[in-house]
Design a protein around this motif. Structure first.
Motif, mmCIF file in Angstrom:
data_model
loop_
_atom_site.group_PDB
_atom_site.id
_atom_site.type_symbol
_atom_site.label_atom_id
_atom_site.label_comp_id
_atom_site.label_asym_id
_atom_site.label_seq_id
_atom_site.Cartn_x
_atom_site.Cartn_y
_atom_site.Cartn_z
ATOM 1 N N ASN A 11 -40.762 -9.757 6.569
ATOM 2 C CA ASN A 11 -40.771 -8.392 6.043
ATOM 3 C C ASN A 11 -42.037 -7.650 6.440
ATOM 4 O O ASN A 11 -41.990 -6.473 6.796
ATOM 5 N N LYS A 12 -43.181 -8.333 6.381
ATOM 6 C CA LYS A 12 -44.456 -7.699 6.771
ATOM 7 C C LYS A 12 -44.418 -7.295 8.241
ATOM 8 O O LYS A 12 -44.832 -6.190 8.603
ATOM 9 N N ILE A 13 -43.911 -8.182 9.087
ATOM 10 C CA ILE A 13 -43.814 -7.882 10.524
ATOM 11 C C ILE A 13 -42.914 -6.669 10.741
ATOM 12 O O ILE A 13 -43.267 -5.737 11.477
ATOM 13 N N HIS A 14 -41.764 -6.674 10.095
ATOM 14 C CA HIS A 14 -40.807 -5.588 10.280
ATOM 15 C C HIS A 14 -41.380 -4.255 9.790
ATOM 16 O O HIS A 14 -41.272 -3.227 10.487
ATOM 17 N N CYS A 15 -41.982 -4.249 8.623
ATOM 18 C CA CYS A 15 -42.552 -3.006 8.077
ATOM 19 C C CYS A 15 -43.721 -2.506 8.920
ATOM 20 O O CYS A 15 -43.866 -1.295 9.133
ATOM 21 N N THR A 16 -44.542 -3.404 9.411
ATOM 22 C CA THR A 16 -45.665 -3.021 10.267
ATOM 23 C C THR A 16 -45.152 -2.433 11.579
ATOM 24 O O THR A 16 -45.677 -1.426 12.077
ATOM 25 N N TYR A 17 -44.103 -3.032 12.122
ATOM 26 C CA TYR A 17 -43.474 -2.532 13.348
ATOM 27 C C TYR A 17 -42.929 -1.118 13.124
ATOM 28 O O TYR A 17 -43.183 -0.211 13.929
ATOM 29 N N LEU A 18 -42.213 -0.916 12.023
ATOM 30 C CA LEU A 18 -41.658 0.410 11.735
ATOM 31 C C LEU A 18 -42.756 1.443 11.498
ATOM 32 O O LEU A 18 -42.608 2.610 11.891
ATOM 33 N N THR A 19 -43.856 1.032 10.895
ATOM 34 C CA THR A 19 -44.992 1.937 10.703
ATOM 35 C C THR A 19 -45.549 2.364 12.063
ATOM 36 O O THR A 19 -45.853 3.541 12.284
ATOM 37 N N ASN A 28 -49.099 10.097 17.201
ATOM 38 C CA ASN A 28 -50.413 9.485 17.023
ATOM 39 C C ASN A 28 -50.402 8.103 17.699
ATOM 40 O O ASN A 28 -50.121 7.091 17.073
ATOM 41 N N THR A 29 -50.722 8.091 18.984
ATOM 42 C CA THR A 29 -50.655 6.842 19.746
ATOM 43 C C THR A 29 -51.752 5.853 19.345
ATOM 44 O O THR A 29 -51.561 4.651 19.492
ATOM 45 N N ASP A 30 -52.870 6.354 18.838
ATOM 46 C CA ASP A 30 -53.932 5.438 18.406
ATOM 47 C C ASP A 30 -53.479 4.590 17.218
ATOM 48 O O ASP A 30 -53.655 3.373 17.216
ATOM 49 N N LEU A 31 -52.896 5.242 16.214
ATOM 50 C CA LEU A 31 -52.408 4.481 15.062
ATOM 51 C C LEU A 31 -51.186 3.639 15.425
ATOM 52 O O LEU A 31 -51.014 2.532 14.919
ATOM 53 N N LEU A 36 -48.817 -1.715 16.182
ATOM 54 C CA LEU A 36 -48.066 -2.573 17.109
ATOM 55 C C LEU A 36 -48.899 -3.782 17.525
ATOM 56 O O LEU A 36 -48.362 -4.888 17.684
ATOM 57 N N ASP A 37 -50.203 -3.595 17.679
ATOM 58 C CA ASP A 37 -51.083 -4.740 17.951
ATOM 59 C C ASP A 37 -51.070 -5.720 16.782
ATOM 60 O O ASP A 37 -51.084 -6.941 16.979
#
Length: 69
Positions: A11-19, A28-31, A36-37
């Motif tokens: 879930n953390k991976i998926h939510c971070t990916y969607l963010t 905002n390519t920096d964020l 994504l990193d």
């Protein structure tokens, strides 16, 4: 459970990916890169994060063109 998988990590991976994708969509390519990193730190084989990180230069060019016009 059939699979021995950490659902909280998934879930953390998926939510971070969607963010990351959300920030990318907002220009905002920096964020986007930051999130994504972070996905790749959690799952080095995440194909979506890999793909969008490789596409960041393209999105940066689009953002520059839109800011000029």
């Amino acid at each position: 459970l059939v699979f021995d998988k950490d659902i909280n990590l998934s879930n953390k991976i998926h939510c971070t990916y969607l963010t990351g994708l959300g920030w990318l969509g907002l220009g905002n390519t920096d964020l986007a890169k930051k999130y994504l990193d972070e996905v790749l730190q959690l799952d080095i084989n995440h194909q979506g994060a890999i793909t969008y990180l490789r596409m960041l230069p393209f999105f940066e060019k689009i953002n520059n063109i839109q800011s000029i016009g």
